[in-house]
Write a protein that holds these residues in place. Sequence first.
Motif, PDB file in Angstrom:
ATOM      1  N   PHE A 167      26.781  -2.180  -1.245  1.00 40.67           N
ATOM      2  CA  PHE A 167      26.762  -3.520  -0.657  1.00 40.67           C
ATOM      3  C   PHE A 167      27.488  -3.527   0.689  1.00 40.67           C
ATOM      4  O   PHE A 167      26.983  -4.073   1.680  1.00 40.67           O
ATOM      5  N   GLY A 168      28.657  -2.907   0.751  1.00 37.54           N
ATOM      6  CA  GLY A 168      29.383  -2.843   2.017  1.00 37.54           C
ATOM      7  C   GLY A 168      28.646  -2.040   3.070  1.00 37.54           C
ATOM      8  O   GLY A 168      28.578  -2.438   4.242  1.00 37.54           O
ATOM      9  N   LEU A 171      25.671  -4.094   4.466  1.00 34.95           N
ATOM     10  CA  LEU A 171      26.085  -5.107   5.438  1.00 34.95           C
ATOM     11  C   LEU A 171      26.407  -4.480   6.789  1.00 34.95           C
ATOM     12  O   LEU A 171      26.041  -5.014   7.847  1.00 34.95           O
ATOM     13  N   THR A 174      23.140  -3.361   8.525  1.00 37.61           N
ATOM     14  CA  THR A 174      22.369  -4.517   8.985  1.00 37.61           C
ATOM     15  C   THR A 174      22.986  -5.113  10.241  1.00 37.61           C
ATOM     16  O   THR A 174      22.281  -5.448  11.207  1.00 37.61           O
ATOM     17  N   ALA A 175      24.316  -5.244  10.245  1.00 36.73           N
ATOM     18  CA  ALA A 175      24.989  -5.784  11.422  1.00 36.73           C
ATOM     19  C   ALA A 175      24.823  -4.860  12.627  1.00 36.73           C
ATOM     20  O   ALA A 175      24.558  -5.312  13.749  1.00 36.73           O
ATOM     21  N   GLY A 207      19.576  -1.205   6.479  1.00 34.48           N
ATOM     22  CA  GLY A 207      20.679  -1.952   5.878  1.00 34.48           C
ATOM     23  C   GLY A 207      20.203  -2.875   4.771  1.00 34.48           C
ATOM     24  O   GLY A 207      20.827  -2.956   3.700  1.00 34.48           O
ATOM     25  N   LEU A 208      19.097  -3.567   5.001  1.00 31.75           N
ATOM     26  CA  LEU A 208      18.542  -4.436   3.957  1.00 31.75           C
ATOM     27  C   LEU A 208      18.068  -3.620   2.757  1.00 31.75           C
ATOM     28  O   LEU A 208      18.176  -4.066   1.608  1.00 31.75           O
ATOM     29  N   LEU A 211      21.090  -2.876   0.768  1.00 29.02           N
ATOM     30  CA  LEU A 211      21.488  -4.079   0.031  1.00 29.02           C
ATOM     31  C   LEU A 211      20.604  -4.287  -1.197  1.00 29.02           C
ATOM     32  O   LEU A 211      21.085  -4.684  -2.266  1.00 29.02           O
TER      33      LEU A 211
END
Length: 537
Positions: A167-168, A171, A174-175, A207-208, A211
């Motif tokens: 999860f980290g 994120l 994605t950022a 990134g997605l 996630l």
Amino acid sequence: MSTGSDGVLRLPDAAIPEGCRSWDGEAARRWTGALPSRWVPVRAHPAMFVALPLVTVAGAGLLGEYGVLPAWGAALAVLPFVWMVLRPEAARILAPVAVGVVLAYGEESPLRSLALGSAVVLAWALSLARVTARGPQRAAALVASGGVTAVLPSAVAGRLERGRFLFGAGLLLTAAGGVVGAATGVWEDPGDRAGAPAAGWCLAGLGLTVLLAAALTRHRAAGLRGAPVPVLRVLVRESAEVETEVFAADDEGAVRPLFTVATRVVDGGGDGEDAFGDERVGPLREAVLFGVPYDGAEVVLLTAAERAGEPPVVEVGVGAVRPVTEWTLRRRGAAARGKAQSEAREEERRVAAADQVRRETGTDALPAGRWRAGWPDWFTGLLALAYAAVLAGDAGWWRLISGFGLTLVAALVLPRRLAWRVTADREGLWFNGLRRARQLPWDEIRTVRTKAGELRVDGEGTSFGEWTVHTPRWAWLEHRIGLVHPYERTAAEITAMWRDPQLRPTELSTPARRGRAVWPLGVLIAAAGAAAVLFLP
């Protein structure tokens, strides 16, 4: 826990849930028969988890730079190849969308678009075959369990850890992708203005994807903690790759692994005895498998301990179930045969090097208890410099990405390769490193060996672990010209000291003799590389 007459470490009867069935060979064959065809990528090499995303980001950037697709379309067109291997659930839904985007927006390059669209269709078909095969796998496992269920061992209760790291990481990716994709005005070249946003969109898509992986793994792991789950009696062992191999309950010869899963002991323990990668497999142990095994599933194991007399151990998955296909078995067999031949040749070279050392030293102490980087290591540095010179011809966003990436790798890797030093004194061996020198006493040395281009020293204590250096090597050329590689000679001399105390130095080494920390060299390489990327034309 006891050891059976068959050599298998058995669970105590009280630890096995009532009515738990053995997953025997016939039921296991029905499960393996439900696996997809060998051309479907079920098992990915660990390197693929890094290499494939990097290749797709570069591919998206090139598609955008050459105007094959708009930036967002280029990212969507390459992501199915990542999903096919790492997350087929996403490809099943989004790959058809990617095909439509390629056909709709690739009119300026029809041949390229047709080829790319065909490749995406193939990735979608492979992903669909892999996901579809999971249903029969689940059904076969449920039939084998006979409907017997049990709750997880009490040691598993507590905070759910699965998915937190993913999860980290998702994120963060994605950022980062959003930042790169939004920085269109930074690039002066028109190709860069299209290529960099495409790479950014792809990075955000990765990134997605991470996630999504975090959500799925957490959901599946949490599903084991609710109602009782199906249970099966199996056999397990730790593989040379530090994964848990699961076998049918009657496969006492460990002939055919059904699947592998990365696990950890719930209490975070483990004796660490095999933590140094000495390529030995663990003992065969009886276990209870909690959960329905299929490609991508989450499971929990209650296993017999690796030492007689100790209580059973609870192991939770830190990775998903990875089936072992027939193609994987054939590949492993071929690799094992090649490994045996390679080890035989390596042993011949090691013996030759040791004989040469004995001829030169006799029974006296070795003249120098210090070894350092030599011409093979400097040759590695020259190869890296030549590769950097090739990349220097690039321009724009690709030059920045490849240049800074290579600089980072060089700053972390080259200092140890170019300035390593091993010093022997009467107490043991000293190894310099990035920050400080480490000592390995003589009586704690576990192995000293060379393998291919690797020189390796393992210690028995968890405080030391291992020390390795690598260099390119051409064994056939060494044999042809009668050259003893410096790594072979170093290993032979260290081994001679280790096995014969009379050959060891009689004095203690000084800090200056042990070698300095090599981090200043890393800083120098990083500064020089960054300056070259930013200021050289």
